[in-house]
Enzyme design. Structure first.
Site, PDB file in Angstrom:
ATOM      1  N   THR A  12       9.459 -28.189   4.857  1.00 13.38           N
ATOM      2  CA  THR A  12       8.262 -28.968   4.520  1.00 13.38           C
ATOM      3  C   THR A  12       7.293 -28.168   3.652  1.00 13.38           C
ATOM      4  OG1 THR A  12       8.456 -30.295   6.502  1.00 13.38           O
ATOM      5  CG2 THR A  12       6.266 -30.127   5.557  1.00 13.38           C
ATOM      6  N   SER A  56      15.479 -27.501   6.850  1.00 18.22           N
ATOM      7  CA  SER A  56      16.012 -26.481   7.762  1.00 18.22           C
ATOM      8  C   SER A  56      17.115 -26.979   8.694  1.00 18.22           C
ATOM      9  CB  SER A  56      14.883 -25.797   8.543  1.00 18.22           C
ATOM     10  OG  SER A  56      14.351 -26.613   9.533  1.00 18.22           O
ATOM     11  N   THR A  86      10.273 -26.103   9.703  1.00 21.10           N
ATOM     12  CA  THR A  86       9.883 -25.786  11.079  1.00 21.10           C
ATOM     13  C   THR A  86      10.913 -26.244  12.112  1.00 21.10           C
ATOM     14  OG1 THR A  86       8.663 -27.860  11.207  1.00 21.10           O
ATOM     15  CG2 THR A  86       7.416 -25.903  10.557  1.00 21.10           C
ATOM     16  N   ASP A  87      11.787 -27.168  11.714  1.00 23.84           N
ATOM     17  CA  ASP A  87      12.730 -27.713  12.703  1.00 23.84           C
ATOM     18  C   ASP A  87      13.578 -26.619  13.342  1.00 23.84           C
ATOM     19  OD1 ASP A  87      11.712 -30.100  11.883  1.00 23.84           O
ATOM     20  OD2 ASP A  87      13.576 -30.932  11.112  1.00 23.84           O
TER      21      ASP A  87
HETATM   22  N1  ASP Z   1      10.103 -31.049   9.493  1.00 20.93           N
HETATM   23  C1  ASP Z   1      10.632 -29.927   8.895  1.00 20.93           C
HETATM   24  C2  ASP Z   1       9.599 -28.899   8.469  1.00 20.93           C
HETATM   25  O1  ASP Z   1       8.562 -28.867   9.067  1.00 20.93           O
HETATM   26  C3  ASP Z   1      11.649 -30.111   7.896  1.00 20.93           C
HETATM   27  C4  ASP Z   1      12.539 -28.914   7.937  1.00 20.93           C
HETATM   28  O2  ASP Z   1      12.639 -28.306   8.999  1.00 20.93           O
HETATM   29  O3  ASP Z   1      13.055 -28.550   6.902  1.00 20.93           O
HETATM   30  O4  ASP Z   1       9.760 -28.122   7.584  1.00 20.93           O
END
Ligand code: ASP
Length: 324
Positions: A12, A56, A86-87
């Site tokens: 993200t 991710s 963050t995932d």
């Molecule tokens: N929701 C995720 C993020 O916060 C997407 C990911 O993990 O790429 O980055």
């Protein structure tokens, strides 16, 4: 002037809208992220390195080992920041920590919850804080920085799918914070036992299975035939399954790690004596998941299996890291 290597993987923090696709996707690489930081970090030289540009959940073990290699072979840098989605941020931080990536200089993992097109986008603030920590003389080991909190790489985990302060290290807590632009780290990341970096080989498949009320876990004995080499079972509460699941657990020939689905707090060892309780399951040969969540236990089991450990050695080595 300190030097920080910024390795970007996507997520993200790198995402914005693209006219060709619905929603946002990772589009900004390391150069663009580093450029945002210049006015805020006059005393730090940030060296950008775009390793991947992925959401991710699409990262692989091969990507994570490539990241480890970049960190280990970096020369003339005082610290490293890894930005990613963050995932799976907690998985990267845990793996880097367990494989000793922070032994020579601080390694700080960060990301963002709001993409670049969303009001209140948090990417730049998290990156600035992460670079400050990575270049701080008081930082060491593998850390995660998010929403001005500093966490140990081993214990950080995502606890909200949407909030800007999406990370916690419950039940342990944070190590410190970035306040008014300066780093405060009253606690250090002592880390814990580390494992040797495995020789490159295909990582074995390890299933992560959660259980609940009246689940007989009938899928467990079939995992070996599907090509799995191990399983992590997230039991209820302290690590418990329904009485009807005991048969399936006993018939599974794979190494099974017993964790708690509660998300925070250890798997118990010596408390509940009923059938399907943790004493019963560990007595049937399950490996104790210690303080690890199921997600982290899965990584650790993959790393242990990559060493070629099995039987008692596997149990001993796994439990030494998991219980630390
Ligand atoms: N929701 C995720 C993020 O916060 C997407 C990911 O993990 O790429 O980055």
């Amino acid at each position: 002037m300190t030097t920080v290597l910024l390795i970007t993987l996507g997520g993200t923090i790198s995402s914005s809208a693209d006219s060709g696709t619905p929603g946002v996707i990772p589009r900004s690489g390391a150069e663009e992220l580093a450029a945002q930081l210049v006015p805020w970090l006059p005393d730090v030289r940030v060296v950008p390195r775009e390793l991947r540009l992925l959401p991710s959940p699409s990262l692989t073990f091969a990507d994570l080992f490539a990241l480890l290699h970049e960190i280990d072979t970096a020369r003339d840098v005082d610290g490293v920041v890894v930005s990613q989605g963050t995932d799976t941020l907690e998985e990267t931080a845990f793996l880097l920590d367990v494989l000793g990536a922070g032994a020579r200089r601080p390694v700080v993992v960060t990301g963002a919850m709001r993409d670049q097109d969303t009001p209140g986008a948090d990417g730049a603030a998290n990156l600035i804080a992460a670079v400050k920590v990575a270049s701080s003389p008081v930082a060491s080991g593998v850390l995660a920085v998010f929403a001005d909190s500093v966490f140990a790489g081993r214990t950080v985990r995502k606890h909200s799918a949407v909030h800007a302060d999406a990370f916690t290290a419950s039940p342990w807590g944070a190590l410190g914070m970035v306040r008014e632009g300066s780093v405060h780290l009253p606690l250090s990341a002592a880390g814990g036992p580390t494992l040797p970096v495995p020789a490159l080989a295909d990582p074995p498949a390890v299933a992560l299975i959660s259980t609940g009320v009246d689940d007989d876990l009938r899928l467990l004995p079939g995992l070996a035939a599907l090509g799995y080499s191990g399983a992590v079972l997230e039991g209820m509460g302290g690590g418990h399954v329904a009485t009807t699941a005991i048969d399936a657990v006993s018939r599974c020939t794979l190494p099974i790690v017993l964790c708690s689905r509660a998300g925070a707090g250890p798997t118990l060892r010596h408390t509940y004596g009923y059938p399907g309780g943790e004493i019963d399951l560990l007595g049937r040969g399950l490996i104790w998941g210690g303080h690890l969540t199921g997600v982290k236990a899965r990584l650790l089991l993959v790393l242990c299996l990559m060493q070629g450990w099995s039987g008692d050695e596997l149990r001993q080595r796994f439990e030494q890291v998991a219980g630390a």
